[in-house]
Design a protein around this motif. Sequence first.
Motif, PDB file in Angstrom:
ATOM      1  N   TRP A 805      53.186  31.632   8.702  1.00  0.00           N
ATOM      2  CA  TRP A 805      53.886  32.905   8.920  1.00  0.00           C
ATOM      3  C   TRP A 805      54.017  33.221  10.401  1.00  0.00           C
ATOM      4  N   ILE A 806      52.994  32.883  11.175  1.00  0.00           N
ATOM      5  CA  ILE A 806      53.071  33.142  12.610  1.00  0.00           C
ATOM      6  C   ILE A 806      54.127  32.260  13.260  1.00  0.00           C
ATOM      7  N   GLY A 807      54.166  30.993  12.884  1.00  0.00           N
ATOM      8  CA  GLY A 807      55.203  30.108  13.415  1.00  0.00           C
ATOM      9  C   GLY A 807      56.594  30.584  13.046  1.00  0.00           C
ATOM     10  N   TYR A 808      56.746  31.043  11.800  1.00  0.00           N
ATOM     11  CA  TYR A 808      58.052  31.556  11.370  1.00  0.00           C
ATOM     12  C   TYR A 808      58.435  32.793  12.178  1.00  0.00           C
ATOM     13  N   LEU A 809      57.484  33.685  12.393  1.00  0.00           N
ATOM     14  CA  LEU A 809      57.751  34.894  13.180  1.00  0.00           C
ATOM     15  C   LEU A 809      58.199  34.541  14.596  1.00  0.00           C
ATOM     16  N   CYS A 810      57.541  33.579  15.206  1.00  0.00           N
ATOM     17  CA  CYS A 810      57.889  33.213  16.582  1.00  0.00           C
ATOM     18  C   CYS A 810      59.309  32.649  16.653  1.00  0.00           C
ATOM     19  N   VAL A 811      59.681  31.812  15.702  1.00  0.00           N
ATOM     20  CA  VAL A 811      61.020  31.222  15.704  1.00  0.00           C
ATOM     21  C   VAL A 811      62.080  32.296  15.472  1.00  0.00           C
TER      22      VAL A 811
END
Length: 827
Positions: A805-811
């Motif tokens: 979820w954090i990676g998705y948020l950053c992208v």
Amino acid sequence: MNALARHRRLTAIWSSNPGWKGWFSTVNHNDLGLMFLVTAFFYFLIGGVLAMLIRAQLATPGSAFAGPEIYSQLFTMHGVIMMFLFAIPAIEGLAIYLLPKMLGTRDMAYPRLTAYGYWCYFFGGAMLLVSLLLGIAPDSGWFMYPPLTGRIYSPGINTDFWLIGITFVEISAICAAVELTVSILRYRAPGMSLDRMPIFAWYILVVALMILTGFPPLILGSILLELERAFGMPFFQVELGGDSLLWQHLFWLFGHPEVYIIFLPAAGVISTILPVMSSTTLLGYRWVVAATVALAILSFGLWVHHMFTTGIPHMGLAFFSAASTLVAVPTAVQVFAWIGTMWKGTPRLRLPMLYILGFFVTFVIGGLTGVMVAVVPFDWQVHDTAFVTAHLHYVLFGGFVFPLLAGLYYWLPLATGSKRYFRLGQVAFALIFVGFHVTFLAMHWVGLMGQRRRISTYGPEDGWTAINLISSIGGFVLAFGLVIVLLEVVLNVIVRHRSLRNPWRSGTLEWATTMPAPAYNFASLPQVNSREPLWDDPNLPTRIARGEFYLGDPASGQRETLIVDIATGTPQQHVVYPNNTRLPICMAAVTGTFFLSILLKVFWLAPFAMAGVAVLAMRWAWTLGSKKDLGDQPIGRGVLVPNIAEVDRPPGWWGSAFLLVANATLFGSLLFGYAFLWTIAPGWPPPFFVTPSALVLTTAIIGTAAAVAGIGHAVSSNRRGAKPVAGLLIALAGIAALGVSLLAFLTIAPSPTSHAYGATLWVLGSYGLVHVLVAALMLVFLLLRLRAGYMSSRRRAELAVAPLWIGYLCVTTALILFCAYLPGMVA
């Protein structure tokens, strides 16, 4: 432990609470699958009544049976109920009930998610049904085209019921799609490789992935139109930089895959039943799987053929016309595989076979008319006539209801333990088949004569009277046939005439259970070595009941099952399910409160409802896990596997991954809308665009680096046996920085009501902020779990989900800010 003692012990562990109160707390797939099916057929009955009212209105010219306003509600709700409240939920219910039995496991991947999805469907459908009873139902067609559905032309609450009720129901579809995808890929009998899966499971897997990528555009379109109606954000108003064609693109990006989402499970039913009725195996198993995948992929390239009359450039017309014709190829592969299966076998003309033959005749006619409307000049002539309505019903009723009725009669003994006694099914089939073709062949005819769709009346001078009367008579004959089917099913449940196990002599695992199936399905999880395990070993049900296979010892008193390797079916993880709980229905009710607050314009209540959802979600997750290291678990036959709390990719990781597929599709649809308006709508970008400052970009970059580095440090620290507190706090600080950058971006964005550009930027920024809150809640939850002792270097599964979820948020944050900077870059 003998078989009877094992059965009693497993029944005590897996059964729902007794009495009708157990419906509200059950998380068992048998109960929930049947609840989905019963509710879906209830809505099918209501949709059928509405269809009869429509045919009564059109039976004679100048009819005063229903005025234009009521008639508009009738045909709109007929389409809404059949598409959203019957077809998709019926598919979900059938798959939820059957798949664990077919796959040789004890339940779905996320039993509570199944229950939550059902209650969202129940409450969302009830919302739409109440609007019908109150006379304020949606009345602009099941497709809700702007600007007719904007505030100017639809000032009442009717349209809001559609937008909010359907969005609520779609939550159920997304839940089911995630559930089905993970269940098929990971929850199977040991030894059941992908190549040994029942063909029905392949169809449902493809359909579930289609739902994850096909439904989000509709959800986004509904959100945007409701924002326009409730807050004046002009996404579809041309004078303010919007375009009503954006709705059509978003709707048909969902609407055309939807046709195949409905058809493919029905085709899976045929591919399952037809070989059994022909006493053979399916011809071309791999070819059928490949055709299914190809059909799913092609279905996403056809949506514009619903828009041939909107002024599409000629190159686009040619491309989508060719694609619409090409889709017949994988369909033909399946049809010829079915014909070849009958050819190599010995078909038995049992009742399910009659419905399959009825499907062949009906669907082939629907396919031929589909090729006709794929040709642009012909489509220009029949667009918006009764011809298109008839084609739609030939494809959907012929391609879905006939196979569904075949499946109903085929699997009814499995659900009830009884065989048919009164033999009404043949009479019902004759009435349904004749009534359907009389109704819709006549509708093709009158459409070619020029009768428009959605008209409430016509004059005798039009020359349509006799044809419409014939069509209405056929419709009532069809209705009588469906009533007889309902009557026979009820009699089958009431009058117990005991059926033998596996009455059709099938080879798939669902018939290895007792009839009706117990709550636990299998006393031990069987070892599978082929696609037809019951044909290979006729004694397999007895061996399963004796506990000869995996997890045959229920001494732990827990609801246990296995996760297997995706490709080979090798046992990999040990799963313990949660027990019965009312948490799903409570969470669905609080979710419904949020949607009702928007519908009734009580906006102050919405944040409290969302806070309630967040609290219940944290409670939901808190009940899982263990405070002690479990070690490898014995599952029988001398095999040891780790518990899901002690692996790198637990079920929560897989569920999050596929949920993010749907999430990314919604975000991609939003970016598509931004690009579409930039390209097509007037005045893009407007002269008052504002480029965010360098400080906003710098804060976002720092936040991204901190979030990624922090969560990575937390994972690595936990693996080394150190406390991951520092990493989690760094990640939380990074998430906070991303939230600050998005808030700063929104403070300088143009007004969301003055131009579609500003409205789009506000939606993009709000989307990012919602995901900031989700990621922050995850990190706070992990810190609380760490403090409570639920995590260790071995119990590392909970830390595996947050990085997704954090990676998705950053992208997504990077893409949102790119959209904000783009006008300045091209100016």
